[in-house]
Scaffold this motif. Structure first.
Motif, short mmCIF file in Angstrom:
data_model
loop_
_atom_site.label_atom_id
_atom_site.label_comp_id
_atom_site.label_asym_id
_atom_site.label_seq_id
_atom_site.Cartn_x
_atom_site.Cartn_y
_atom_site.Cartn_z
N ARG B 532 -3.52 8.68 -14.75
CA ARG B 532 -4.56 9.16 -15.65
C ARG B 532 -5.70 8.16 -15.74
O ARG B 532 -5.46 6.95 -15.90
N VAL B 533 -6.88 8.69 -15.63
CA VAL B 533 -8.08 7.92 -15.91
C VAL B 533 -8.58 8.44 -17.25
O VAL B 533 -9.08 9.56 -17.34
N ILE B 534 -8.35 7.65 -18.29
CA ILE B 534 -8.74 8.11 -19.63
C ILE B 534 -10.10 7.52 -19.96
O ILE B 534 -10.27 6.31 -20.05
N VAL B 535 -11.06 8.42 -20.11
CA VAL B 535 -12.44 8.01 -20.36
C VAL B 535 -12.71 8.05 -21.86
O VAL B 535 -12.80 9.13 -22.44
N PHE B 536 -12.78 6.89 -22.47
CA PHE B 536 -13.20 6.83 -23.87
C PHE B 536 -14.72 6.76 -23.84
O PHE B 536 -15.31 5.69 -23.77
N GLY B 537 -15.33 7.93 -23.87
CA GLY B 537 -16.79 8.02 -23.67
C GLY B 537 -17.59 7.56 -24.87
O GLY B 537 -18.81 7.40 -24.78
N GLY B 538 -16.93 7.37 -26.01
CA GLY B 538 -17.66 6.97 -27.21
C GLY B 538 -18.47 8.11 -27.80
O GLY B 538 -18.11 9.28 -27.65
N ASP B 539 -19.54 7.75 -28.45
CA ASP B 539 -20.38 8.73 -29.15
C ASP B 539 -21.32 9.40 -28.14
O ASP B 539 -22.43 8.92 -27.89
N VAL B 540 -20.91 10.51 -27.60
CA VAL B 540 -21.67 11.15 -26.53
C VAL B 540 -22.91 11.88 -27.05
O VAL B 540 -23.70 12.39 -26.26
N LEU B 541 -23.09 11.93 -28.35
CA LEU B 541 -24.34 12.49 -28.88
C LEU B 541 -25.45 11.45 -28.81
O LEU B 541 -26.63 11.77 -28.93
N ASN B 542 -25.04 10.19 -28.65
CA ASN B 542 -26.01 9.12 -28.43
C ASN B 542 -26.45 9.19 -26.96
O ASN B 542 -25.61 9.07 -26.05
N PRO B 543 -27.76 9.39 -26.72
CA PRO B 543 -28.22 9.58 -25.33
C PRO B 543 -27.85 8.43 -24.41
O PRO B 543 -27.56 8.64 -23.23
N VAL B 544 -27.84 7.21 -24.94
CA VAL B 544 -27.48 6.07 -24.11
C VAL B 544 -26.04 6.22 -23.62
O VAL B 544 -25.73 6.06 -22.43
N ILE B 581 -9.08 12.40 -18.14
CA ILE B 581 -9.01 12.89 -19.52
C ILE B 581 -10.07 12.16 -20.32
O ILE B 581 -10.13 10.93 -20.30
N THR B 582 -10.90 12.92 -20.99
CA THR B 582 -11.98 12.31 -21.76
C THR B 582 -11.68 12.43 -23.25
O THR B 582 -11.22 13.48 -23.72
N ILE B 583 -11.90 11.36 -23.97
CA ILE B 583 -11.80 11.38 -25.43
C ILE B 583 -13.09 10.80 -25.97
O ILE B 583 -13.36 9.61 -25.79
N HIS B 584 -13.90 11.64 -26.59
CA HIS B 584 -15.14 11.11 -27.16
C HIS B 584 -15.01 10.99 -28.67
O HIS B 584 -14.00 11.41 -29.25
N SER B 585 -16.01 10.40 -29.28
CA SER B 585 -15.88 10.10 -30.71
C SER B 585 -16.95 10.81 -31.55
O SER B 585 -17.08 10.52 -32.74
N SER B 586 -17.71 11.72 -30.96
CA SER B 586 -18.72 12.44 -31.73
C SER B 586 -18.06 13.57 -32.53
O SER B 586 -16.89 13.88 -32.34
N ALA B 587 -18.85 14.19 -33.41
CA ALA B 587 -18.32 15.31 -34.19
C ALA B 587 -18.02 16.49 -33.26
O ALA B 587 -18.86 16.87 -32.45
N ARG B 588 -16.84 17.05 -33.40
CA ARG B 588 -16.41 18.10 -32.50
C ARG B 588 -17.40 19.26 -32.46
O ARG B 588 -17.78 19.74 -31.38
N GLU B 589 -17.83 19.70 -33.63
CA GLU B 589 -18.62 20.93 -33.65
C GLU B 589 -20.04 20.73 -33.14
O GLU B 589 -20.76 21.68 -32.90
N LYS B 590 -20.43 19.47 -32.96
CA LYS B 590 -21.79 19.22 -32.47
C LYS B 590 -21.83 19.05 -30.95
O LYS B 590 -22.91 18.92 -30.37
N VAL B 591 -20.66 19.03 -30.33
CA VAL B 591 -20.61 18.82 -28.88
C VAL B 591 -20.20 20.12 -28.20
O VAL B 591 -19.29 20.80 -28.65
N ASP B 592 -20.92 20.47 -27.14
CA ASP B 592 -20.49 21.59 -26.31
C ASP B 592 -19.90 21.04 -25.02
O ASP B 592 -20.50 20.19 -24.37
N LEU B 593 -18.73 21.55 -24.68
CA LEU B 593 -18.03 21.08 -23.50
C LEU B 593 -18.96 21.02 -22.29
O LEU B 593 -18.95 20.05 -21.53
N LEU B 594 -19.78 22.06 -22.12
CA LEU B 594 -20.54 22.18 -20.87
C LEU B 594 -21.70 21.20 -20.78
O LEU B 594 -22.32 21.07 -19.74
N THR B 595 -22.00 20.50 -21.87
CA THR B 595 -23.04 19.47 -21.80
C THR B 595 -22.48 18.17 -21.22
O THR B 595 -23.23 17.27 -20.87
N LEU B 596 -21.16 18.07 -21.12
CA LEU B 596 -20.55 16.86 -20.55
C LEU B 596 -20.47 17.01 -19.03
O LEU B 596 -20.48 18.12 -18.50
#
Lengths: 672, 672
Positions: B532-544, B581-596
């Motif tokens: 498993r490559v577990i990607v802790f992407g962090g706050d993906v709503l942050n553009p950086v 496997i990606t685990i991000h830390s942003s609010a669930r309802e503000k993220v759309d899967l297809l934007t990742l």
């Protein structure tokens, strides 16, 4: 077996769907001689993917609780898809975006937190039937006889109050047709299995189909003499016709299609349960296990009168087109479609649930409604889950036949509530969204959400609240006046306000006094046929409270008490009608099991003391504090006693001193 | 099959106990041609109650985690008895009560809260083997061949680096004896099954027994040519002798008896795990499922030299007498005793774990210790759980043979730690309590509790921390210097301080981005053979942060990346060596899967987007907030990437930019 063609059974179940099988679980467990027949040959089998065999079901959390009491709730829970959130999507003038573009209007939790340890879920009906079958096989040698079509049913009116097999049925053995269902779908090559044969858009062709086959080959019949017959034979119930029960209610003009697919889509919410209300029509998405989703699609491209609709105009392609129109600008397609159907919404209840309390109807045989609320299979199973233990008690000679009347009282009430709910829910769903606040005919968003939220509690099964009866001791109200109840025995609801008499006992975590293991109370109430006397002893380190417990135990131990008066003599399946479960509120480590009255942890010369009867409302090491007393609203300095039925509904609540009321309560149920 | 008597297999497993079966689960799952042989005929069967067949086992919570990764952890967890609290009981001068009367000195939680979602538990070894068997059957046609006694083993030294079946073994087919075990216990009529035949108090009589039978009837032999042989053949291992591995370590004078009974007793703590340390000796109580408890009783009424002990002096009655003396003034008796044994404590480790990395030893074959800490079965299964996937990778030609060296490095280390732990634990337990603070030879209470608490973490399996190697990228220390590792690739532990490199990845709850369902991370890491490559992407709503994720995805998608360079071409069991496997830390309802990035939720033309790869560290509706980032110590504004081995141990941690390190890491493992 009396002769070659006559069989005697205690119970004949007609129909081997979920309601018939659920009935059989009780009868298997309690050792009642039972026969199940079904005219169809295709026992639902999750390995095959034919027609209604992959009829996927929403599982009410109450059903999961029932499965759990049968020992396989956790398996189903693990295998099922869980639905946590409902997304409401709209196109309407309220839309701040471009008109006719779908936008997310709301998110609603699918099961209110705190209601249960389970939430709504979806799974193959076939898998659920697999579990029910396995359970039945574990406890009995009951098998389903396929290809048996009932031909006649007679009730001997003079025998109905005796056990002399008052019901006789003739069954015809059918030859096995090669292509039972494929003949019904001649528009699709290769056919995608559909459910039209059981839809109300077409007539019931099955009987005719079988009849013609039978004329060619099958002539053998057999006669069954039964003490009881239960018709679980679905919406086109043969049993219902025999006892003259008539379906009463309305048929709407709303037509809906159903499509089971693995969606290929850019619609982002496809794994949430969605209620979509667009200007092009309405649609519901029910996500399922194994990547599938079920779409409920409003069909608008048909004859608006609906009556004479040409079913050949509806098929998976037209349904998918309709879905795409509703979902625009998103797109959806599929490579896997397992099943589809279409139906006109109708909500009806049978005029009779029983004849002489010798022949009963259950499930779709006595109530039909739209499948959209996902309740058909659930309510049908709950019908027979209500009936099964009562039948077993009466057949074993333990309880009076009057117990059976409570089935009709309780389940007719639920069927009526279901229909009312379904009418509101369907209207809401099939209507168009309001254009603005002045639009009286449209459905406004607030109403929509309210009905959805309330409906959800109802749909979870947790709102079921049985009326007063022989076995429900709450006070009469204008709404629920019935005559069959125990005079003078009224439960003291105030002692435990959050254990409502008439409802399933809510579950909170408690610890085993003897090993500190946390259990949900419901896990300790398996469906094995016993009543539970739950003793909330309160703070047993307080000498006053301990003395009250001791006095209670002494009263129970008296030869006149119900515990000693009504016993299943010589029955190998039940050693007692009652299980006494104690939950005290003192600190676990300060209490020793053996300081509590013996009857709370009975001694066996073979196995020693029983360490599985006494629990404590205390903090666990790993799973928090259940706060059972606080959650139930029970005062630890007073406590109470709760009588819980074998099906986990609450019969009575009283003081530790109210053993006389308990004696009278059970005296009215049990035979002397 | 080459001729009538020669079979070629990839792996030959000698011994069908838990370690052999656990090895077979991997090989079954990954499609490796495997043969299992066992000289005994009595496959452990929970339906029968013979001899060691009811050898009840403590289940380490790590084992439950492994079972869970195989899909049946929850079943075992439900079936098992859970142990939550340890009670320490003493008689000593510290006793404020009358001397020599047992008093409760302490209560210790059995598994530290927060360590795992499972706790320590106990269940039949037979049931555990049932689950392992069912799993093996589900994924393969591997069967256990009973009654096969190995006679010779040869390794062709010239072939050891080739795949030309360098190991050959001759097996003799034994005739089935009628009463294999009853002959071993002639003192009891009717016999209570015992485990003396495998105890170190008596010689290994089995071989002789089988030999004599065989002389009468059995002569047929067969030859097996194997790429690899694994000896899982227990404390008297035949395989160990063939490769010249010698058991090194000490044998103590402490003698203990074991008694499995349903206790009839007034001892109040009998359902807790108890450590009892009385002036009459020591005793442990391990509560089990189905009302049973296992007693470990110090035997003092035997020859104090121990060497020449007459085993006929020990039996269930003498053990019960000893227990009663220790428990006084409480009394204990039984009507059901399923099993008993006695043994002298010895802690030894094999001098070799492998010959040429072609023949391996695992489990009791290579480490023995007292069964009291309840670790034998667990550590044995963990040995082969460590070995199985590595063997499969090498046999399939995916990985270099150097991967196999890590088995020896890792499991020898654990065996040594186990022995050290067991020595301290046994000494503690067999010694007498200190009389007072001046009593240097006695064990003082504080030490006792400390060792117990630390030992408990060790015993849970959660303290396993593998040394640096090819697949563990933590820095060298003086203690764990090894040569086999990837030069220059050092994991950046500081990015996730609570995901220790070298240990099992801890589990916290995260939500599925696409349907809000909460999952324990470990539930998403089934043992199917993928890294498993577990990607802790962090706050993906942050553009950086989103841009960093996109760059990472782009680097992974490059033709040079490990993802595209090492693929299991044409293998039907694994579509990829890696699961992202990606685990991000942003609010669930503000993220759309297809934007990742697409690689985080791969598209299939048949099934659409994959909705099961992206998770979010957010609050759930019904099960709280897992706080995964906080618990792992990961900064949401930075994130990290974690490489997890197929067996759920952590290999490497790095930045989203460290794809080159990942490439080098995998390049050293995989064949080009």
């Amino acid at each position: 077996m009396q002769s070659e063609d006559v069989f005697k059974v205690d119970v004949l179940i007609i129909g081997a769907g979920p309601s018939g099988l659920m009935l059989a679980t009780w009868l298997a467990r309690m050792g009642v001689k039972t026969h199940i027949v079904d005219k169809r040959f295709d026992r639902i089998n999750s390995g095959r993917a034919i027609g209604h065999l992959i009829w996927i079901k929403n599982i009410m959390l109450t059903s999961t609780q029932i499965f759990d009491s049968l020992g396989f709730g956790q398996d189903i829970w693990r295998e099922a898809n869980h639905m946590l959130e409902i997304r409401v999507l709209l196109t309407a003038s309220e839309n701040p975006n471009e008109e006719n573009e779908l936008y997310r209007s709301d998110r609603i939790v699918d099961t209110m937190p705190g209601v249960s340890r389970f939430q709504q879920a979806t799974l193959h009906q076939a898998r659920i039937e697999d579990y029910l079958f396995r359970y039945i096989e574990k406890f009995s040698d009951i098998k389903v006889e396929h290809g048996r079509e009932p031909e006649s049913l007679a009730i001997d009116a003079e025998k109905v109050e005796t056990d002399d097999y008052p019901v006789s049925i003739t069954l015809r053995h059918l030859p096995k047709p090669a292509t039972e269902f494929e003949t019904l779908d001649d528009t699709q090559k290769p056919a995608i299995p559909n459910g039209l044969y059981r839809s109300n858009l077409v007539a019931d062709t099955t009987a005719g189909l079988l009849q013609s086959t039978q004329e060619v080959q099958g002539t053998r019949t057999e006669k069954i003499l039964a003490k009881y017959v239960v018709g679980c034979d679905g919406a086109h119930s043969w049993t219902r016709r025999q006892i003259g029960s008539v379906m009463e209610g309305e048929q709407t003009d709303y037509i809906w299609g159903v499509l089971d697919i693995i969606p290929i889509t850019d619609f982002p919410d496809v794994r949430y349960r969605c209620a979509i209300h667009s200007t092009s029509g309405s649609m519901m998405i029910i996500p399922r296990e194994n990547k599938f989703v079920r779409l409920y699609i409003q069909v608008t491209e048909v004859d608006e009168h609906g009556k004479a609709i040409d079913r050949f105009k509806i098929g998976p392609e037209t349904l998918l087109q309709a879905a795409n129109k509703i979902l625009a600008p998103y797109k959806m397609s599929y490579q896997h479609c397992h099943w589809w159907t279409a139906y006109r919404i109708g909500q009806r209840v049978g005029s009779k649930f029983s004849a002489h309390e010798r022949v009963f109807l259950a499930g779709d045989a006595v109530h039909t409604h739209s499948p959209k609320a996902g309740q058909g299979m659930n309510i049908s199973m709950h019908d027979t889950y209500n009936l099964g233990w009562k039948l077993a008690y009466v057949i074993k000679g333990w309880a009076n036949r009057s117990l059976l009347k409570t089935y009709v009282i309780e389940r007719r009430q639920i069927a009526k509530e279901l229909i009312e709910f379904d009418q509101r829910f369907s209207r809401l769903f099939s209507g168009r969204p309001a254009k603005d606040i002045m639009d009286k005919e449209g459905i406004d968003l607030k109403t929509f959400k309210q009905v959805f939220e309330k409906g959800n509690l109802f749909a979870s099964g947790c709102a079921v609240d049985y009326a007063p009866s022989l076995i429900i001791t709450k006070p009469h109200t204008a709404q629920n006046a019935t005559s069959s109840r125990v005079p003078g025995v009224i439960g003291k609801q105030a002692l435990a306000p959050n254990i409502p008499i008439g409802m399933r006992i809510p579950s909170h975590k408690v610890l085993n006094q003897s090993d500190a293991r946390p259990w949900h109370l419901q896990e300790r109430l398996p469906s094995n046929g016993t009543w539970r006397v739950i003793v909330f002893g309160g703070d047993v380190l307080n000498p006053v409270q301990l003395a009250r417990c001791a006095a209670f135990a002494k009263a129970l131990s008296s030869p006149d008490s119900f515990v000693n008066r009504y016993k299943p003599k010589g029955d190998e399946r039940l050693s007692s009608f009652y299980e006494i479960i104690t939950i005290h509120s003192s600190a676990r480590e300060k209490v020793d099991l053996l300081t509590l009255p013996d009857i709370f942890h009975p001694y066996s010369p073979e196995y020693g003391w029983d360490y599985e009867k006494v629990y404590v409302d205390d903090v666990s090491y790993h799973e928090g504090h259940g706060q059972a007393y606080a959650n139930y609203g029970i005062d630890p300095s007073r406590g109470c006693v709760v009588i819980v039925r074998p099906d986990q509904y609450v019969s009575w609540i009283g003081e530790l001193e109210d053993v006389d009321d308990m004696n009278r309560f059970f005296a009215s149920i049990f035979t002397p």
